[in-house]
Design a protein around this motif. Sequence first.
Motif, PDB file in Angstrom:
ATOM      1  N   ASP A 284       0.828  -1.197   0.000  1.00 20.36           N
ATOM      2  CA  ASP A 284       0.000   0.000   0.000  1.00 20.36           C
ATOM      3  C   ASP A 284       0.866   1.251   0.000  1.00 20.36           C
ATOM      4  OD1 ASP A 284      -2.416  -1.423   0.081  1.00 20.36           O
ATOM      5  OD2 ASP A 284      -2.263  -1.659   2.257  1.00 20.36           O
ATOM      6  N   THR A 285       0.669   2.098  -0.971  1.00 15.40           N
ATOM      7  CA  THR A 285       1.423   3.336  -1.083  1.00 15.40           C
ATOM      8  C   THR A 285       0.637   4.325  -1.932  1.00 15.40           C
ATOM      9  OG1 THR A 285       3.497   4.353  -1.850  1.00 15.40           O
ATOM     10  CG2 THR A 285       2.684   2.468  -3.105  1.00 15.40           C
ATOM     11  N   LYS A 286       0.904   5.585  -1.697  1.00 17.70           N
ATOM     12  CA  LYS A 286       0.291   6.629  -2.510  1.00 17.70           C
ATOM     13  C   LYS A 286       1.153   6.975  -3.722  1.00 17.70           C
ATOM     14  CE  LYS A 286      -2.119   8.763   1.417  1.00 17.70           C
ATOM     15  NZ  LYS A 286      -2.287  10.004   2.224  1.00 17.70           N
ATOM     16  N   GLU A 287       2.327   6.361  -3.803  1.00 14.82           N
ATOM     17  CA  GLU A 287       3.227   6.647  -4.917  1.00 14.82           C
ATOM     18  C   GLU A 287       2.676   6.054  -6.215  1.00 14.82           C
ATOM     19  OE1 GLU A 287       5.603   8.680  -4.697  1.00 14.82           O
ATOM     20  OE2 GLU A 287       5.916   8.799  -2.522  1.00 14.82           O
ATOM     21  N   ALA A 288       2.984   6.714  -7.320  1.00 11.94           N
ATOM     22  CA  ALA A 288       2.481   6.299  -8.627  1.00 11.94           C
ATOM     23  C   ALA A 288       3.158   5.015  -9.105  1.00 11.94           C
ATOM     24  CB  ALA A 288       2.720   7.413  -9.648  1.00 11.94           C
TER      25      ALA A 288
ATOM     26  N   THR B 291       7.167   3.987  -9.566  1.00  8.50           N
ATOM     27  CA  THR B 291       8.053   4.557  -8.547  1.00  8.50           C
ATOM     28  C   THR B 291       8.862   3.455  -7.873  1.00  8.50           C
ATOM     29  OG1 THR B 291       6.486   6.341  -8.104  1.00  8.50           O
ATOM     30  CG2 THR B 291       8.135   5.894  -6.399  1.00  8.50           C
TER      31      THR B 291
ATOM     32  N   GLY C  20      -2.432  -1.669  -5.514  1.00  7.92           N
ATOM     33  CA  GLY C  20      -2.056  -2.225  -4.222  1.00  7.92           C
ATOM     34  C   GLY C  20      -0.970  -3.277  -4.261  1.00  7.92           C
TER      35      GLY C  20
END
Length: 235
Positions: free
Chosen positions: A91-95, A98, A115
Motif C-alpha cells: 500500500d502506497t500513494k506513490e504512482a 516509482t 495495491g
Amino acid sequence: MIVDNGIADAGERNERVLLGLRSGRLSRRSFLSGSAAGLGALGLSGCVTSDDMRAEAAKLYGPVPSEKFPIPAVDVNKINPKYFRQKVRYDTKEAPGTIIIDPANYYVYRVEGDGYATRYGANVSRPGFLWSGEVYVGRKAEWPVWTPPKEMMARQPEARQYAGGMPGGLDNPLGARVLYLYKNGVYTVYTIYSTSDPETIGNGITSGCTGLLSQDMIDLYSRTPVKTKVVMLPA
C-alpha cells in the motif's frame, strides 16, 4: 531532502569503495565494504515451503548467457527466501513505476499499482552512511565504466590504475546495470547497481548505494525510464 549524516565529503561518498585486489583483480566484496515477475504466485499464496521457493528461484536466478558478459547463475541456497523477487501487496500513494527503497528491511519495491509491487531483496548502506529522501533516476547504463574518486586514489594508490575508468565486466563493482540517482539536476553519487554476490543481499555494507542481484537489476532496469522517482525510506 537527502540526509547524509555528514560522514564524509561528496567525493568520498562516491561509492566509498575500498579496493581489494586479488591477483590484480578488483574484489566486489571489498568494493561493497567501502562503499511482477518471478515468484509472484508463490509469494502471494502463503502456502509454500522454502524448498518450493528455492526451486522456483533457481529458474529465476539462472545464468544469463545472452549478456555481453555472460552472467552466472546465483547460488540461491546462499539467500534467505524472503529476498527472492516476488509480487507482493504494498500500500502506497506513490504512482506506478516509482521505486521505493526500504533499508530497514533490505527491500527495493517497484510500485505496480492496484495495491501491489514487485519486491526485490537488496543490500543497503551500512551504519553511518544511511540517508533518506526523494531523488530520481538521472541516467542509466549497461555494463558501466567505474572510475574511483580522487579521494580514494589519494588514500589507496593501487586505485590509480583505474583513474581512466575500469571497463564494464563481471569484475566491475557496478555490475551489469546501474541507475544513477539525481537530485535537482545534480548527481547525488548514489546508485542502484547490480551484484553477483548473493551473500551481500540482506546486509548493510555499502556507503549509500543499493545493490540488487544482477538478474533482479536487469529486470528493474528494463522497466525503469530516466526521470523515474526514487524514494529512500528512513532506516
